[in-house]
Motif scaffolding. Structure first.
Motif, mmCIF file in Angstrom:
data_model
loop_
_atom_site.group_PDB
_atom_site.id
_atom_site.type_symbol
_atom_site.label_atom_id
_atom_site.label_comp_id
_atom_site.label_asym_id
_atom_site.label_seq_id
_atom_site.Cartn_x
_atom_site.Cartn_y
_atom_site.Cartn_z
ATOM 1 N N HIS A 192 0.730 -1.122 0.118
ATOM 2 C CA HIS A 192 0.070 -0.241 -0.117
ATOM 3 C C HIS A 192 0.853 1.301 -0.018
ATOM 4 C CE1 HIS A 192 -3.688 -2.152 0.156
ATOM 5 N NE2 HIS A 192 -3.396 -2.631 1.272
ATOM 6 N N LEU A 193 1.975 1.224 0.169
ATOM 7 C CA LEU A 193 2.949 2.244 0.008
ATOM 8 C C LEU A 193 2.419 3.462 1.193
ATOM 9 C CD1 LEU A 193 3.133 2.660 -3.774
ATOM 10 C CD2 LEU A 193 4.666 1.334 -2.468
ATOM 11 N N SER A 194 2.203 2.896 2.374
ATOM 12 C CA SER A 194 1.433 3.929 3.349
ATOM 13 C C SER A 194 2.566 4.784 4.261
ATOM 14 C CB SER A 194 0.451 3.174 4.083
ATOM 15 O OG SER A 194 1.263 2.205 5.035
ATOM 16 N N PHE A 195 3.655 4.122 3.876
ATOM 17 C CA PHE A 195 4.985 5.005 4.436
ATOM 18 C C PHE A 195 5.939 4.600 3.757
ATOM 19 C CE2 PHE A 195 7.262 1.934 6.982
ATOM 20 C CZ PHE A 195 6.253 0.777 7.070
ATOM 21 N N LYS A 196 7.267 5.571 3.992
ATOM 22 C CA LYS A 196 8.537 5.067 3.385
ATOM 23 C C LYS A 196 9.474 4.619 4.347
ATOM 24 C CE LYS A 196 8.926 7.885 -0.764
ATOM 25 N NZ LYS A 196 8.196 9.387 -0.632
ATOM 26 N N HIS B 116 -4.632 3.251 1.651
ATOM 27 C CA HIS B 116 -3.429 4.039 1.682
ATOM 28 C C HIS B 116 -2.813 4.292 3.390
ATOM 29 C CE1 HIS B 116 -2.988 3.110 -2.228
ATOM 30 N NE2 HIS B 116 -4.166 3.782 -2.273
ATOM 31 N N ASP B 117 -3.972 4.440 4.200
ATOM 32 C CA ASP B 117 -3.615 5.181 5.651
ATOM 33 C C ASP B 117 -2.591 3.956 6.297
ATOM 34 O OD1 ASP B 117 -3.634 6.010 8.294
ATOM 35 O OD2 ASP B 117 -5.559 6.814 7.967
ATOM 36 N N TYR B 118 -1.461 4.465 7.096
ATOM 37 C CA TYR B 118 -0.657 3.640 7.661
ATOM 38 C C TYR B 118 -1.148 2.620 8.888
ATOM 39 C CZ TYR B 118 0.459 6.347 11.757
ATOM 40 O OH TYR B 118 0.582 7.126 12.884
ATOM 41 N N ARG B 119 -2.398 3.623 9.212
ATOM 42 C CA ARG B 119 -3.102 2.914 10.483
ATOM 43 C C ARG B 119 -4.032 1.916 9.885
ATOM 44 N NH1 ARG B 119 -4.557 8.750 12.097
ATOM 45 N NH2 ARG B 119 -5.567 8.549 10.159
ATOM 46 N N ASN B 120 -4.537 0.826 10.460
ATOM 47 C CA ASN B 120 -5.494 -0.040 10.307
ATOM 48 C C ASN B 120 -6.675 0.547 11.534
ATOM 49 O OD1 ASN B 120 -4.569 -1.027 7.962
ATOM 50 N ND2 ASN B 120 -4.953 -3.027 8.461
ATOM 51 N N TRP C 192 1.752 1.431 15.644
ATOM 52 C CA TRP C 192 2.945 1.782 16.787
ATOM 53 C C TRP C 192 3.968 1.611 16.335
ATOM 54 C CZ3 TRP C 192 -0.596 -1.311 20.690
ATOM 55 C CH2 TRP C 192 -2.021 -0.701 20.895
ATOM 56 N N ALA C 193 4.438 0.392 15.719
ATOM 57 C CA ALA C 193 5.627 0.036 15.358
ATOM 58 C C ALA C 193 6.227 1.033 14.193
ATOM 59 C CB ALA C 193 5.763 -1.392 14.891
ATOM 60 N N ILE C 194 5.277 1.351 13.207
ATOM 61 C CA ILE C 194 5.627 2.240 12.216
ATOM 62 C C ILE C 194 5.866 3.573 12.719
ATOM 63 C CG2 ILE C 194 4.717 3.475 10.179
ATOM 64 C CD1 ILE C 194 2.873 0.916 9.535
ATOM 65 N N TRP C 195 5.052 4.070 13.683
ATOM 66 C CA TRP C 195 5.451 5.494 14.246
ATOM 67 C C TRP C 195 6.585 5.440 15.182
ATOM 68 C CZ3 TRP C 195 5.866 7.198 19.307
ATOM 69 C CH2 TRP C 195 5.812 8.506 19.572
ATOM 70 N N THR C 196 6.952 4.253 15.772
ATOM 71 C CA THR C 196 8.281 4.166 16.643
ATOM 72 C C THR C 196 9.602 4.407 15.500
ATOM 73 O OG1 THR C 196 7.346 2.931 18.249
ATOM 74 C CG2 THR C 196 9.605 2.896 18.199
ATOM 75 N N GLY D 130 14.154 7.240 12.984
ATOM 76 C CA GLY D 130 14.844 8.113 11.823
ATOM 77 C C GLY D 130 14.780 6.967 10.731
ATOM 78 N N LEU D 131 13.775 5.812 10.906
ATOM 79 C CA LEU D 131 14.017 4.577 10.162
ATOM 80 C C LEU D 131 12.827 4.672 9.065
ATOM 81 C CD1 LEU D 131 15.264 1.828 12.237
ATOM 82 C CD2 LEU D 131 16.509 2.769 10.343
ATOM 83 N N ALA D 132 11.726 5.727 9.438
ATOM 84 C CA ALA D 132 10.636 5.609 8.445
ATOM 85 C C ALA D 132 10.069 6.923 8.285
ATOM 86 C CB ALA D 132 9.531 4.581 9.157
ATOM 87 N N SER D 133 9.359 7.189 7.178
ATOM 88 C CA SER D 133 9.131 8.756 6.992
ATOM 89 C C SER D 133 7.776 8.718 6.113
ATOM 90 C CB SER D 133 10.093 9.591 6.249
ATOM 91 O OG SER D 133 10.442 8.824 5.215
ATOM 92 N N ASN D 134 7.342 9.805 5.785
ATOM 93 C CA ASN D 134 6.070 10.052 4.835
ATOM 94 C C ASN D 134 4.878 9.069 5.173
ATOM 95 O OD1 ASN D 134 8.836 10.773 3.495
ATOM 96 N ND2 ASN D 134 7.204 11.656 1.933
ATOM 97 N N LEU D 135 4.559 9.167 6.713
ATOM 98 C CA LEU D 135 3.472 8.300 7.018
ATOM 99 C C LEU D 135 2.035 9.032 6.416
ATOM 100 C CD1 LEU D 135 5.570 7.262 8.823
ATOM 101 C CD2 LEU D 135 3.831 7.148 10.610
ATOM 102 N N ARG D 136 1.233 7.954 5.899
ATOM 103 C CA ARG D 136 0.145 8.652 5.100
ATOM 104 C C ARG D 136 -1.188 8.307 6.050
ATOM 105 N NH1 ARG D 136 0.633 5.968 -0.895
ATOM 106 N NH2 ARG D 136 -1.204 7.201 -1.323
ATOM 107 N N ARG D 137 -1.871 9.551 6.289
ATOM 108 C CA ARG D 137 -3.100 9.482 7.079
ATOM 109 C C ARG D 137 -4.305 10.155 6.522
ATOM 110 N NH1 ARG D 137 1.277 11.631 10.120
ATOM 111 N NH2 ARG D 137 1.770 10.518 12.191
ATOM 112 N N VAL D 138 -5.382 9.472 6.505
ATOM 113 C CA VAL D 138 -6.733 10.117 6.066
ATOM 114 C C VAL D 138 -6.968 11.151 7.476
ATOM 115 C CG1 VAL D 138 -9.069 9.626 5.582
ATOM 116 C CG2 VAL D 138 -7.217 8.084 4.985
#
Ligand SMILES: [Zn+2]
Ligand SMILES: [Zn+2]
Length: 368
Positions: A67-71, A245-249, A261-265, A270-278
């Motif tokens: 879903h490419l919901s974050f990088k 495409h939301d990084y949250r379910n 929570w893991a994606i946010w952490t 500094g290991l993830a970015s561009n989180l997509r939120r509706v």
């Protein structure tokens, strides 16, 4: 009575593998656990593998690659690709291709795990039979540009066998000889593969037939808190199908969604970015639209049945429906201008939406 199984279409590799893994998991592993005490080291390894493999599917295969919901930086991609392989759910290129078709054609003939073909088909059946002709991998061109993805696609089975089954046995051997090697293989290997696979399979089956549909009843996907407990938060499937495409379910703050929570952490590390939120406005609009749809359908079916209903409740419901419709159009116009509604507005209309649904549930035919 002979079972009507199209044997010429059976995918024997998948079928035999799943059969062996299931037997090892539900027969072999329990016998081992009865005969031997599992050391804390093997339990620790089992827990690590369940989380690493399970999250590599939910965070990596699903939310990141499909879903490419974050990088994500390469260490996250590499980790989820290696441990994703260990779930024996195919390479991410194949998995994401199937999954993107599932979203695009949900409940349709082109949906690989179409729930309308039955619970068992959506759960595992679609893996046991070949599709003729095999659908092309024509919806994952973006993933082909990732060298790590292509490396995993090439060596998926080798990684799965070595890291997923052999490594736990080797570690077990160094911890306590052949007995612990067998424990590593049966419990950390086979039983863990079975547990992670079944939790993924239940998303495609159970989450398309049991649970609520607060965001949209236009497709079969449902929200299930219970399933979210076993799937690192993937149980909120109705929300996910509406906003893939939301990084949250589990979008509400109180929803159990360890993957979000893991994606946010990871962003904090500094290991993830561009989180997509509706936006909250869009989410509220979906809930209001669904409540309006539900109200219209119920009123229409009551009217068609010719049943006698309480006039006062009906009048209240219609007034509430009208108010909600007006607010819906105002909020929609606001959202079209990319203006976010205030927190008070969101809270107020979410409560009004729930009030309408509560009042609607009281609208029943009167006893004759
Ligand atoms: Zn689905
Ligand atoms: Zn999805």
């Amino acid at each position: 009575m002979a079972l009507n199984i199209p044997f010429h279409r059976v995918n024997w590799v998948n079928t035999v593998f799943l059969l062996i893994i299931s037997l090892l998991a539900v027969v072999g592993a329990p016998i081992y656990l009865i005969a031997h005490d599992l050391s804390w080291q093997l339990w620790a390894m089992f827990s690590f593998y369940v989380i690493a493999t399970g999250m590599s599917i939910t965070l990596g295969y699903h939310r990141l690659f499909s879903h490419l919901s974050f990088k994500a930086k390469w260490p996250v991609r590499l980790f989820t690709l290696v441990f994703g392989s260990c779930a024996f759910e195919n390479s991410v290129l194949n998995w994401a291709s199937d999954h993107r078709r599932h979203h695009k054609h949900v409940d349709d003939d082109d949906d690989p795990y179409n729930i309308h073909n039955g619970f068992l088909w959506a759960h595992m059946g679609w893996i046991l039979f070949k599709v003729n002709p095999e659908p092309p991998l024509d919806n994952v061109a973006d993933l082909r540009k990732d060298k790590l993805v292509m490396w995993q696609h090439k060596f998926d089975k080798v990684i799965a066998g070595v890291v997923g089954l052999l490594l736990p046995a080797v570690v077990g051997f160094f911890l306590g000889g052949w007995t612990m090697a067998l424990g590593g293989f049966l419990v950390v290997g086979a039983l863990r593969v079975f547990v992670v696979q079944q939790s993924t399979f239940f998303i495609n089956s159970l989450c398309h037939c049991v649970g609520k549909r607060p965001y949209s009843s236009r497709c079969s996907a449902r929200d299930s808190f219970l399933m979210s407990l076993f799937t690192f938060g993937e149980g909120y499937h109705n929300y996910h199908h509406e906003f893939q495409h939301d990084y949250r379910n589990g979008v509400k703050p109180w929803n159990f969604d360890p993957t979000k929570w893991a994606i946010w952490t990871l962003t904090k590390l500094g290991l993830a970015s561009n989180l997509r939120r509706v936006s909250q406005t869009r989410i509220l609009l979906a809930e209001m639209a669904e409540a309006r749809r539900h109200t219209e359908n119920k009123l229409a079916s009551l009217e068609a049945s010719g049943a006698k209903i309480c006039e006062t409740t009906l009048k209240t419901v219609k007034e509430m429906q009208e108010k909600l419709t007006t607010a819906y159009h105002e909020l929609e116009a606001q959202a079209a201008q990319r203006a976010e509604a205030s927190r008070e507005t969101i809270v107020r209309w979410r409560a009004e939406t729930q009030n309408l649904l509560d009042r609607l549930s009281q609208l029943r035919p009167l006893p004759v």
